[in-house]
Design a protein around this motif. Sequence first.
Motif, PDB file in Angstrom:
ATOM      1  N   ILE A   1     -34.301 -87.684  14.747  1.00  0.00           N
ATOM      2  CA  ILE A   1     -35.652 -87.237  15.133  1.00  0.00           C
ATOM      3  C   ILE A   1     -35.746 -85.721  15.100  1.00  0.00           C
ATOM      4  O   ILE A   1     -36.726 -85.135  14.595  1.00  0.00           O
ATOM      5  CB  ILE A   1     -36.005 -87.782  16.537  1.00  0.00           C
ATOM      6  CG1 ILE A   1     -36.182 -89.304  16.480  1.00  0.00           C
ATOM      7  CG2 ILE A   1     -37.281 -87.129  17.068  1.00  0.00           C
ATOM      8  CD1 ILE A   1     -36.335 -89.945  17.842  1.00  0.00           C
TER       9      ILE A   1
ATOM     10  N   ILE B   1     -41.731 -82.579   9.379  1.00  0.00           N
ATOM     11  CA  ILE B   1     -42.551 -83.784   9.312  1.00  0.00           C
ATOM     12  C   ILE B   1     -42.916 -84.187  10.735  1.00  0.00           C
ATOM     13  O   ILE B   1     -42.043 -84.448  11.567  1.00  0.00           O
ATOM     14  CB  ILE B   1     -41.800 -84.921   8.601  1.00  0.00           C
ATOM     15  CG1 ILE B   1     -41.448 -84.510   7.174  1.00  0.00           C
ATOM     16  CG2 ILE B   1     -42.617 -86.208   8.598  1.00  0.00           C
ATOM     17  CD1 ILE B   1     -40.562 -85.495   6.447  1.00  0.00           C
ATOM     18  N   ALA B   2     -44.186 -84.235  11.001  1.00  0.00           N
ATOM     19  CA  ALA B   2     -44.638 -84.518  12.361  1.00  0.00           C
ATOM     20  C   ALA B   2     -44.354 -85.972  12.733  1.00  0.00           C
ATOM     21  O   ALA B   2     -44.733 -86.900  12.008  1.00  0.00           O
ATOM     22  CB  ALA B   2     -46.135 -84.228  12.483  1.00  0.00           C
ATOM     23  N   LEU B   3     -43.686 -86.161  13.865  1.00  0.00           N
ATOM     24  CA  LEU B   3     -43.383 -87.490  14.379  1.00  0.00           C
ATOM     25  C   LEU B   3     -44.026 -87.664  15.758  1.00  0.00           C
ATOM     26  O   LEU B   3     -44.179 -86.677  16.501  1.00  0.00           O
ATOM     27  CB  LEU B   3     -41.863 -87.691  14.502  1.00  0.00           C
ATOM     28  CG  LEU B   3     -41.041 -87.693  13.214  1.00  0.00           C
ATOM     29  CD1 LEU B   3     -39.558 -87.744  13.534  1.00  0.00           C
ATOM     30  CD2 LEU B   3     -41.435 -88.865  12.325  1.00  0.00           C
TER      31      LEU B   3
ATOM     32  N   LEU C   1     -45.098 -92.196   6.441  1.00  0.00           N
ATOM     33  CA  LEU C   1     -45.106 -90.776   6.796  1.00  0.00           C
ATOM     34  C   LEU C   1     -45.481 -89.944   5.572  1.00  0.00           C
ATOM     35  O   LEU C   1     -45.286 -90.395   4.416  1.00  0.00           O
ATOM     36  CB  LEU C   1     -43.724 -90.353   7.307  1.00  0.00           C
ATOM     37  CG  LEU C   1     -43.286 -90.922   8.663  1.00  0.00           C
ATOM     38  CD1 LEU C   1     -41.856 -90.497   8.932  1.00  0.00           C
ATOM     39  CD2 LEU C   1     -44.205 -90.446   9.775  1.00  0.00           C
TER      40      LEU C   1
ATOM     41  N   SER D   1     -42.201 -94.308  12.670  1.00  0.00           N
ATOM     42  CA  SER D   1     -41.702 -93.263  11.760  1.00  0.00           C
ATOM     43  C   SER D   1     -41.715 -93.718  10.305  1.00  0.00           C
ATOM     44  O   SER D   1     -40.720 -93.567   9.590  1.00  0.00           O
ATOM     45  CB  SER D   1     -40.287 -92.850  12.170  1.00  0.00           C
ATOM     46  OG  SER D   1     -39.424 -93.980  12.195  1.00  0.00           O
TER      47      SER D   1
ATOM     48  N   ASN E   1     -38.183 -83.905  12.420  1.00  0.00           N
ATOM     49  CA  ASN E   1     -39.369 -83.245  13.001  1.00  0.00           C
ATOM     50  C   ASN E   1     -39.289 -81.723  12.893  1.00  0.00           C
ATOM     51  O   ASN E   1     -40.268 -81.065  12.515  1.00  0.00           O
ATOM     52  CB  ASN E   1     -39.520 -83.662  14.459  1.00  0.00           C
ATOM     53  CG  ASN E   1     -40.854 -83.247  15.052  1.00  0.00           C
ATOM     54  OD1 ASN E   1     -41.871 -83.892  14.852  1.00  0.00           O
ATOM     55  ND2 ASN E   1     -40.862 -82.137  15.784  1.00  0.00           N
ATOM     56  N   PHE E   2     -38.114 -81.178  13.176  1.00  0.00           N
ATOM     57  CA  PHE E   2     -38.001 -79.716  13.204  1.00  0.00           C
ATOM     58  C   PHE E   2     -37.358 -79.156  11.934  1.00  0.00           C
ATOM     59  O   PHE E   2     -37.626 -78.020  11.547  1.00  0.00           O
ATOM     60  CB  PHE E   2     -37.196 -79.279  14.428  1.00  0.00           C
ATOM     61  CG  PHE E   2     -37.795 -79.745  15.727  1.00  0.00           C
ATOM     62  CD1 PHE E   2     -38.963 -79.166  16.219  1.00  0.00           C
ATOM     63  CD2 PHE E   2     -37.209 -80.765  16.458  1.00  0.00           C
ATOM     64  CE1 PHE E   2     -39.525 -79.589  17.414  1.00  0.00           C
ATOM     65  CE2 PHE E   2     -37.759 -81.193  17.661  1.00  0.00           C
ATOM     66  CZ  PHE E   2     -38.928 -80.604  18.141  1.00  0.00           C
TER      67      PHE E   2
ATOM     68  N   LEU F   1     -43.353 -87.822  18.848  1.00  0.00           N
ATOM     69  CA  LEU F   1     -42.149 -87.617  19.648  1.00  0.00           C
ATOM     70  C   LEU F   1     -42.217 -88.330  20.994  1.00  0.00           C
ATOM     71  O   LEU F   1     -41.231 -88.930  21.439  1.00  0.00           O
ATOM     72  CB  LEU F   1     -41.925 -86.113  19.863  1.00  0.00           C
ATOM     73  CG  LEU F   1     -41.590 -85.295  18.602  1.00  0.00           C
ATOM     74  CD1 LEU F   1     -41.374 -83.833  18.960  1.00  0.00           C
ATOM     75  CD2 LEU F   1     -40.344 -85.859  17.934  1.00  0.00           C
TER      76      LEU F   1
END
Length: 452
Positions: A54, A63-65, A165, A117, A58-59, A67
């Motif tokens: 994750i 890619i925006a998840l 995604l 995801s 994400n970082f 969270l």
Amino acid sequence: MSTAKPPMPHPTEAGNPPPVSSGLDRLDDATGLKNLQQLIQLRWIAVIGQLATIAVVNFGFGIALPLQQMLVVLSGLVLFNIISQLRWRTRRRVSNNELFLALLVDVAMLTAQLFLSGGATNPFTFLYLLQIALGAVLLQAWSVWTMVAITTACLISLTVFGRPLPLPLDPENGLTSPYMQGILVCFVLNAGLLVTFIMRISHNLQERDARLASLRQRAAEEEHIVRMGLLASGAAHELGTPLATLAVILGDWKHMPTFTADPDLQLEISEMQAQVLRCKTIVSGILLSAGEARGESSEKTSICTFLDELAEEWRSTRPVPSFSYKNQVDQDLPMVSDSTLKQMLCNVLDNALEASPTWVGLEAALDADTLTLTVTDRGPGFAPAMLAQLGKPYQSSKGRLGGGLGLFLVVNVARTLGGSVAAHNRPEGGAVVTITLPLTAITLGKDAAHAG
């Protein structure tokens, strides 16, 4: 040492050998607990792996998840694993249904994370194969096929309801493609976890199979002892009548004028009477062991008294020129004079005498809660093959048909008392047989001692 006359097994063990099913239950309990522990460890690895994945996606990839939602699912997995750890600490038997439920929870958590995801386009969908492989090793057949059906349904659901995604599906770019990188990481993770944990689980199952084979071997040996006990008991009953007849005839002869007039015949009749009496004593001991070894004919005594009397009786009834007896028991505890234990020790001493006609040694020592009896001789020692097969039936150096039951029964009698028998050759020549017995199996409790 070679094998001599076999002692009789403890009657309780001979009459009622422990069932293999109870031993198998204990093996299944231990194996199930070990397998549950493997799943718990695998789940902690999954928690760490999901956190790392994750964070990287994400970082690292930007890619925006979702969270918050994914961390909630992850927290649920952590909570379930803590509950599983507490369940494992109870040490109760782990059933197939429990393992099946645990794997279903893992599948549900994986499905939830995949749904959040990318759905079926997430390269980590191949982790379903890990759950199926673990189920194939751990579960019964119906559970495995149910797992296959459930994971297939989950994958179809991700295909229908999942939201891909914003991840470029560009496998033509090779390893520079994030999608291909995800597939590669998923493959390495699947392969590594499968090899590691299936090898561990297989090892658990192999240990169970080995212990089960040992239990079956022990049951077969104890069944053999039962048959030997019945045979010896029947022979003893059959011998009782002719021995009693001989005793009566010899008693009549001793008072007949023809024999009373000849001192030499009187001596021979007295010797014959002594030998018949000895045979009757041996037969009585066999019957006692085959019936109630600790019954009415047993007597309360102490360890030192029992050993001293046994050593003196054995010395006086055997043609041994030199017998070294050392009693180093410093704490004389009360016990019951048990004919089974007596015959077992006499058997080992007879074996030593046959191998070493000029000298036999017996040493007794008390160490904490264990009585150790050591029999030593100066004979040729054990052959390597006999040492490797110590306690197995028909392992004898005498070459007699049906021989080799002496040490076999000695080992099994010691084992029924919770003890053990070990043997080795001395560097200077000769052999040593060590019998180790727990005091709880041969001594009286405090209440019984005072009552006696």
